[in-house]
Design a protein around this motif. Structure first.
Motif, PDB file in Angstrom:
ATOM      1  N   LYS A  94     -16.291 -72.729  30.161  1.00 17.67           N
ATOM      2  CA  LYS A  94     -16.085 -71.856  31.318  1.00 17.67           C
ATOM      3  C   LYS A  94     -15.168 -70.732  30.848  1.00 17.67           C
ATOM      4  CE  LYS A  94     -15.088 -71.967  36.296  1.00 17.67           C
ATOM      5  NZ  LYS A  94     -14.614 -72.809  37.436  1.00 17.67           N
ATOM      6  N   LEU A  95     -15.775 -69.733  30.247  1.00 19.01           N
ATOM      7  CA  LEU A  95     -15.120 -68.637  29.546  1.00 19.01           C
ATOM      8  C   LEU A  95     -14.609 -69.082  28.183  1.00 19.01           C
ATOM      9  CD1 LEU A  95     -14.358 -65.651  29.627  1.00 19.01           C
ATOM     10  CD2 LEU A  95     -12.156 -66.296  30.581  1.00 19.01           C
ATOM     11  N   HIS A  96     -14.132 -70.300  28.090  1.00 16.61           N
ATOM     12  CA  HIS A  96     -13.697 -70.903  26.835  1.00 16.61           C
ATOM     13  C   HIS A  96     -13.872 -72.413  26.980  1.00 16.61           C
ATOM     14  CE1 HIS A  96     -10.195 -71.822  29.260  1.00 16.61           C
ATOM     15  NE2 HIS A  96     -10.004 -70.524  29.456  1.00 16.61           N
ATOM     16  N   PRO A  97     -13.815 -73.162  25.896  1.00 18.35           N
ATOM     17  CA  PRO A  97     -13.936 -74.620  26.016  1.00 18.35           C
ATOM     18  C   PRO A  97     -12.853 -75.176  26.932  1.00 18.35           C
ATOM     19  CG  PRO A  97     -14.192 -73.950  23.731  1.00 18.35           C
ATOM     20  CD  PRO A  97     -13.731 -72.730  24.482  1.00 18.35           C
ATOM     21  N   THR A  98     -13.246 -76.044  27.852  1.00 13.72           N
ATOM     22  CA  THR A  98     -12.303 -76.610  28.810  1.00 13.72           C
ATOM     23  C   THR A  98     -12.724 -78.046  29.098  1.00 13.72           C
ATOM     24  OG1 THR A  98     -11.266 -76.258  30.979  1.00 13.72           O
ATOM     25  CG2 THR A  98     -13.582 -75.611  30.765  1.00 13.72           C
ATOM     26  N   ASP A  99     -12.364 -78.574  30.269  1.00 12.91           N
ATOM     27  CA  ASP A  99     -12.744 -79.951  30.573  1.00 12.91           C
ATOM     28  C   ASP A  99     -13.444 -80.019  31.922  1.00 12.91           C
ATOM     29  OD1 ASP A  99     -10.726 -79.869  32.546  1.00 12.91           O
ATOM     30  OD2 ASP A  99      -9.239 -80.686  31.156  1.00 12.91           O
ATOM     31  N   ARG A 160      -6.527 -59.111  27.331  1.00 10.17           N
ATOM     32  CA  ARG A 160      -6.026 -58.636  26.042  1.00 10.17           C
ATOM     33  C   ARG A 160      -5.549 -59.807  25.188  1.00 10.17           C
ATOM     34  NH1 ARG A 160      -7.466 -53.345  24.742  1.00 10.17           N
ATOM     35  NH2 ARG A 160      -7.946 -52.378  26.750  1.00 10.17           N
ATOM     36  N   GLY A 161      -5.997 -59.818  23.942  1.00  7.33           N
ATOM     37  CA  GLY A 161      -5.654 -60.904  23.039  1.00  7.33           C
ATOM     38  C   GLY A 161      -6.641 -62.047  23.083  1.00  7.33           C
ATOM     39  N   SER A 162      -7.547 -62.018  24.078  1.00  3.51           N
ATOM     40  CA  SER A 162      -8.545 -63.078  24.213  1.00  3.51           C
ATOM     41  C   SER A 162      -9.961 -62.509  24.142  1.00  3.51           C
ATOM     42  CB  SER A 162      -8.340 -63.825  25.532  1.00  3.51           C
ATOM     43  OG  SER A 162      -9.332 -64.799  25.715  1.00  3.51           O
ATOM     44  N   THR A 163     -10.229 -61.445  24.916  1.00  7.73           N
ATOM     45  CA  THR A 163     -11.529 -60.780  24.849  1.00  7.73           C
ATOM     46  C   THR A 163     -11.710 -60.156  23.466  1.00  7.73           C
ATOM     47  OG1 THR A 163     -11.476 -60.271  27.217  1.00  7.73           O
ATOM     48  CG2 THR A 163     -12.972 -58.973  25.852  1.00  7.73           C
ATOM     49  N   VAL A 164     -12.886 -60.350  22.884  1.00  9.89           N
ATOM     50  CA  VAL A 164     -13.140 -59.804  21.547  1.00  9.89           C
ATOM     51  C   VAL A 164     -14.317 -58.839  21.584  1.00  9.89           C
ATOM     52  CG1 VAL A 164     -12.201 -61.825  20.367  1.00  9.89           C
ATOM     53  CG2 VAL A 164     -14.665 -61.715  20.867  1.00  9.89           C
ATOM     54  N   ALA A 165     -14.333 -57.941  20.609  1.00  6.00           N
ATOM     55  CA  ALA A 165     -15.447 -57.014  20.416  1.00  6.00           C
ATOM     56  C   ALA A 165     -16.084 -57.311  19.069  1.00  6.00           C
ATOM     57  CB  ALA A 165     -14.961 -55.572  20.465  1.00  6.00           C
ATOM     58  N   ARG A 166     -17.407 -57.213  19.030  1.00  3.75           N
ATOM     59  CA  ARG A 166     -18.126 -57.406  17.767  1.00  3.75           C
ATOM     60  C   ARG A 166     -19.036 -56.209  17.538  1.00  3.75           C
ATOM     61  NH1 ARG A 166     -21.704 -62.675  16.967  1.00  3.75           N
ATOM     62  NH2 ARG A 166     -23.152 -61.527  18.306  1.00  3.75           N
ATOM     63  N   VAL A 167     -18.843 -55.535  16.420  1.00  6.35           N
ATOM     64  CA  VAL A 167     -19.645 -54.367  16.067  1.00  6.35           C
ATOM     65  C   VAL A 167     -20.641 -54.774  14.992  1.00  6.35           C
ATOM     66  CG1 VAL A 167     -19.630 -52.009  15.203  1.00  6.35           C
ATOM     67  CG2 VAL A 167     -17.717 -52.840  16.591  1.00  6.35           C
ATOM     68  N   GLY A 168     -21.929 -54.692  15.313  1.00  4.40           N
ATOM     69  CA  GLY A 168     -22.956 -55.079  14.360  1.00  4.40           C
ATOM     70  C   GLY A 168     -22.766 -56.510  13.890  1.00  4.40           C
ATOM     71  N   ASP A 169     -22.784 -56.690  12.572  1.00  2.00           N
ATOM     72  CA  ASP A 169     -22.629 -58.025  11.992  1.00  2.00           C
ATOM     73  C   ASP A 169     -21.188 -58.336  11.596  1.00  2.00           C
ATOM     74  OD1 ASP A 169     -25.351 -58.525  12.240  1.00  2.00           O
ATOM     75  OD2 ASP A 169     -25.811 -57.641  10.284  1.00  2.00           O
ATOM     76  N   ARG A 170     -20.254 -57.466  11.971  1.00  2.00           N
ATOM     77  CA  ARG A 170     -18.857 -57.710  11.615  1.00  2.00           C
ATOM     78  C   ARG A 170     -18.286 -58.871  12.427  1.00  2.00           C
ATOM     79  NH1 ARG A 170     -16.790 -51.506  12.388  1.00  2.00           N
ATOM     80  NH2 ARG A 170     -18.576 -50.497  11.365  1.00  2.00           N
ATOM     81  N   ALA A 171     -17.207 -59.427  11.915  1.00  2.00           N
ATOM     82  CA  ALA A 171     -16.548 -60.523  12.625  1.00  2.00           C
ATOM     83  C   ALA A 171     -15.939 -60.006  13.928  1.00  2.00           C
ATOM     84  CB  ALA A 171     -15.463 -61.141  11.748  1.00  2.00           C
ATOM     85  N   PRO A 172     -15.950 -60.810  14.992  1.00  2.00           N
ATOM     86  CA  PRO A 172     -15.316 -60.391  16.252  1.00  2.00           C
ATOM     87  C   PRO A 172     -13.830 -60.111  16.060  1.00  2.00           C
ATOM     88  CG  PRO A 172     -16.698 -62.336  16.577  1.00  2.00           C
ATOM     89  CD  PRO A 172     -16.576 -62.136  15.095  1.00  2.00           C
ATOM     90  N   SER A 173     -13.320 -59.144  16.834  1.00  2.00           N
ATOM     91  CA  SER A 173     -11.917 -58.750  16.735  1.00  2.00           C
ATOM     92  C   SER A 173     -11.369 -58.486  18.129  1.00  2.00           C
ATOM     93  CB  SER A 173     -11.781 -57.483  15.878  1.00  2.00           C
ATOM     94  OG  SER A 173     -10.475 -56.939  15.978  1.00  2.00           O
ATOM     95  N   THR A 174     -10.074 -58.727  18.312  1.00  2.00           N
ATOM     96  CA  THR A 174      -9.435 -58.422  19.594  1.00  2.00           C
ATOM     97  C   THR A 174      -9.107 -56.937  19.728  1.00  2.00           C
ATOM     98  OG1 THR A 174      -7.275 -58.998  18.654  1.00  2.00           O
ATOM     99  CG2 THR A 174      -8.458 -60.736  19.852  1.00  2.00           C
ATOM    100  N   ASP A 175      -9.412 -56.138  18.702  1.00  2.00           N
ATOM    101  CA  ASP A 175      -9.222 -54.685  18.764  1.00  2.00           C
ATOM    102  C   ASP A 175     -10.377 -54.085  19.566  1.00  2.00           C
ATOM    103  OD1 ASP A 175      -8.790 -52.008  18.439  1.00  2.00           O
ATOM    104  OD2 ASP A 175      -9.150 -51.983  16.267  1.00  2.00           O
ATOM    105  N   ALA A 201     -15.665 -62.625  27.670  1.00  2.00           N
ATOM    106  CA  ALA A 201     -15.323 -63.356  26.452  1.00  2.00           C
ATOM    107  C   ALA A 201     -15.581 -62.490  25.224  1.00  2.00           C
ATOM    108  CB  ALA A 201     -16.131 -64.646  26.357  1.00  2.00           C
ATOM    109  N   ARG A 202     -16.749 -61.799  25.221  1.00  3.18           N
ATOM    110  CA  ARG A 202     -17.108 -61.008  24.042  1.00  3.18           C
ATOM    111  C   ARG A 202     -17.941 -59.803  24.452  1.00  3.18           C
ATOM    112  NH1 ARG A 202     -20.604 -64.384  20.634  1.00  3.18           N
ATOM    113  NH2 ARG A 202     -22.348 -63.323  21.638  1.00  3.18           N
TER     114      ARG A 202
END
Length: 207
Positions: A94-99, A160-175, A201-202
């Motif tokens: 639920k947005l991230h792993p939870t219980d 901020r600090g949790s949502t990530v961006a991914r450009v193409g095949d690059r690794a996701p980043s919080t920038d 999330a992403r």
């Protein structure tokens, strides 16, 4: 001039749209013997269970309309009613792993598991309120972005600090400085039934 009911009608249409996004349009698979647990697994093509003792996975999707302990009653978009049993071994996203405690009445969900003799699905994985949308960024702020998708404006909540961006095949980043107005992006997140926004999330975009 908008009619008195236009704002409420727009809100209802947006809610119906997000409910559909949280419930429909993708088969679930999953790594237990049945498959992977991450958010992307909810939108992958079905695969055969890895355990030869399991003939096939069972799936349920819909709105959670009842809960008795860890037994969920789920009203499917096709009109079917499912009973989904959560256990200490069930993976919940639920947005991230939870219980299991994070699953609430009114949530939309996909569940994957094994059918029991009484028709109950013993879930090994449940994805709650997950949405996967493609659209154009129309507004961008520090803690939110607006996305135009299929004629609907979707409000994305950025953590901020949790949502990530991914450009193409690059690794996701919080920038998130790579985001631009007018950019087409793919948003993966969790719908908030309370206010019809989406916790992001992403955010993915072409390189």
């Amino acid at each position: 001039m908008p009619s008195p009911g236009s704002s409420s009608s727009a809100a209802l249409n947006r809610r119906n749209f997000l409910t559909a996004a949280a419930l429909g349009g993708a088969a679930i698979v999953g790594a237990s013997a049945l498959g992977a647990f991450d958010a992307d697994a909810a939108f992958a093509a079905p695969t055969k269970p890895l355990d030869p003792a399991v003939s096939e996975s069972a799936f349920a999707e819909g709105l959670v309309t009842g809960r008795d302990g860890n037994l969920l009653t789920v009203s499917g978009s096709d009109g079917a009613t499912h009973r989904v049993q959560l256990t200490s071994a069930t993976s919940v996203w639920k947005l991230h792993p939870t219980d299991a405690d994070a699953v609430e009445i009114g949530d939309g969900m996909y569940g994957r598991g094994v059918s029991m003799p009484d028709g109950t699905i013993a879930a090994d994985a449940v994805w709650v309120n997950i949405v996967n949308l493609v659209g154009d960024v129309t507004s961008l702020g520090r803690d939110r972005l607006d996305l135009l998708h299929a004629g609907h404006t979707v409000v994305g909540r950025i953590a901020r600090g949790s949502t990530v961006a991914r450009v193409g095949d690059r690794a996701p980043s919080t920038d998130l400085s790579v985001l631009r107005l007018g950019q087409q992006v793919q948003l993966l997140g969790a719908w908030r039934p309370a206010d019809d926004s989406v916790d992001v999330a992403r955010i993915s975009m072409a390189g």
